[in-house]
Enzyme design. Sequence first.
Site, PDB file in Angstrom:
ATOM      1  N   ASP A   1      46.462  88.286  22.936  1.00  0.00           N
ATOM      2  CA  ASP A   1      45.688  87.632  21.862  1.00  0.00           C
ATOM      3  C   ASP A   1      44.569  88.521  21.313  1.00  0.00           C
ATOM      4  O   ASP A   1      43.772  88.083  20.487  1.00  0.00           O
ATOM      5  CB  ASP A   1      45.098  86.308  22.356  1.00  0.00           C
ATOM      6  CG  ASP A   1      44.116  86.501  23.509  1.00  0.00           C
ATOM      7  OD1 ASP A   1      43.858  87.664  23.885  1.00  0.00           O
ATOM      8  OD2 ASP A   1      43.598  85.493  24.024  1.00  0.00           O
TER       9      ASP A   1
ATOM     10  N   GLU B   1      42.024  89.856  23.018  1.00  0.00           N
ATOM     11  CA  GLU B   1      40.835  89.996  23.879  1.00  0.00           C
ATOM     12  C   GLU B   1      41.002  91.231  24.763  1.00  0.00           C
ATOM     13  O   GLU B   1      42.123  91.669  25.027  1.00  0.00           O
ATOM     14  CB  GLU B   1      40.657  88.732  24.743  1.00  0.00           C
ATOM     15  CG  GLU B   1      40.235  87.519  23.926  1.00  0.00           C
ATOM     16  CD  GLU B   1      39.876  86.318  24.794  1.00  0.00           C
ATOM     17  OE1 GLU B   1      39.928  86.419  26.032  1.00  0.00           O
ATOM     18  OE2 GLU B   1      39.551  85.263  24.215  1.00  0.00           O
TER      19      GLU B   1
ATOM     20  N   LYS C   1      22.536 113.059  -6.351  1.00  0.00           N
ATOM     21  CA  LYS C   1      23.875 112.445  -6.418  1.00  0.00           C
ATOM     22  C   LYS C   1      23.773 111.069  -7.057  1.00  0.00           C
ATOM     23  O   LYS C   1      22.854 110.316  -6.747  1.00  0.00           O
ATOM     24  CB  LYS C   1      24.442 112.320  -5.004  1.00  0.00           C
ATOM     25  CG  LYS C   1      25.742 111.542  -4.903  1.00  0.00           C
ATOM     26  CD  LYS C   1      26.384 111.689  -3.518  1.00  0.00           C
ATOM     27  CE  LYS C   1      25.815 110.727  -2.521  1.00  0.00           C
ATOM     28  NZ  LYS C   1      26.484 110.805  -1.209  1.00  0.00           N
TER      29      LYS C   1
HETATM   30  C1  R5P Z   1      25.483 109.287   2.318  1.00  0.00           C
HETATM   31  O1  R5P Z   1      24.310 108.996   2.186  1.00  0.00           O
HETATM   32  C2  R5P Z   1      25.955 110.222   3.390  1.00  0.00           C
HETATM   33  O2  R5P Z   1      24.951 111.089   3.808  1.00  0.00           O
HETATM   34  C3  R5P Z   1      27.155 111.009   2.926  1.00  0.00           C
HETATM   35  O3  R5P Z   1      26.763 111.812   1.819  1.00  0.00           O
HETATM   36  C4  R5P Z   1      28.295 110.104   2.524  1.00  0.00           C
HETATM   37  O4  R5P Z   1      28.500 109.113   3.489  1.00  0.00           O
HETATM   38  C5  R5P Z   1      29.549 110.943   2.370  1.00  0.00           C
HETATM   39  O5  R5P Z   1      30.621 110.122   2.034  1.00  0.00           O
HETATM   40  P1  R5P Z   1      31.886 110.734   1.297  1.00  0.00           P
HETATM   41  O6  R5P Z   1      32.406 111.875   2.132  1.00  0.00           O
HETATM   42  O7  R5P Z   1      32.883 109.564   1.265  1.00  0.00           O
HETATM   43  O8  R5P Z   1      31.464 111.137  -0.070  1.00  0.00           O
END
Ligand code: R5P
Length: 297
Positions: free
Chosen positions: A36, A38, A188
């Site tokens: 199940d 667990e 970013k």
């Molecule tokens: C975000 O703040 C983290 O520091 C990484 O930049 C992020 O998790 C990277 O994710 P991915 O490889 O999917 O772009």
Amino acid sequence: MSVVVHAFQDEAVQAERLAAALGAPLGLVRVHEFPDGETLPTVPAVAPTVLVYRSLHHPNPKLAPLLLACDAWRRAGAERLVLVAPYLCYLRQDAMFAPGQAVSRDAVGRLLAERFDRVVTVDPHLHRTSDLSAQWGVPTTVLSAAVPLAAALEPDPDTVVLGPDEEAAKWAAALAAALGAPHGAMRKRRLGDREIEIDADGLPPLSGKRVVLVDDVCSTGTTLSAAVRFARRQGARIVDVAITHVLFDGENPLPGCGARSVVYTDSCTARADAVPLAPLLASALTDELEPARAPPC
Ligand code: R5P
């Protein structure tokens, strides 16, 4: 022996490295899964102090057996439980970003703090949390992977270290200090799980330089791939990538993005080319090997 290292089968490789670095015996927890779903963990023979190696990437299937094993360790006579979790989960949800959400960082923190006497981790994803020990109420040792990652990178005196976003500025500063190089961070904008935009201003000049891009986490590879392309467009001669925690399961998503090399630690992978964190972890755990101090008369 007053200290043992215990681990689950799927992390036996990394736990064995830690046990060897500490000169402590290693025992593996057996986990029976019932039809199940667990689980029933059975822990091996304990010592007064049990160092539990459990990196908490892909945490959901790990958390229930870990919490049950804590009960087993205590019943078997363990006096001190130390969680060695190079990767700590659920730290990104450190606030209610919308009504109805959990603050996962604290919910998970409570589960761990009630069961462990100490937590040891590496480069945790903390951006609005300055002191995890105070936040969770359990002594937490935070280590940096900068020195082991720096040692794995090819030496180049003409290096600039960059984070792919502002949150990675601190990883860039730590790695730059280990390499003796200048550093900076890009900006970013996340448009979706696999779609981001990168730009930057105020970076050190990149033209003709070897750029090392560093981040704490690589999941889909979207962030670092875009950052490599950005650095190349700015004239970087070579781009190398350094990552503490690789969360991708299958193929490394970065080859093909223009990076010359990608170095990462073994916090979330047993791949042969991963940089072992065992020496770093062991250096923070040697105090656990010392006999308990006698109480003052
Ligand atoms: C975000 O703040 C983290 O520091 C990484 O930049 C992020 O998790 C990277 O994710 P991915 O490889 O999917 O772009």
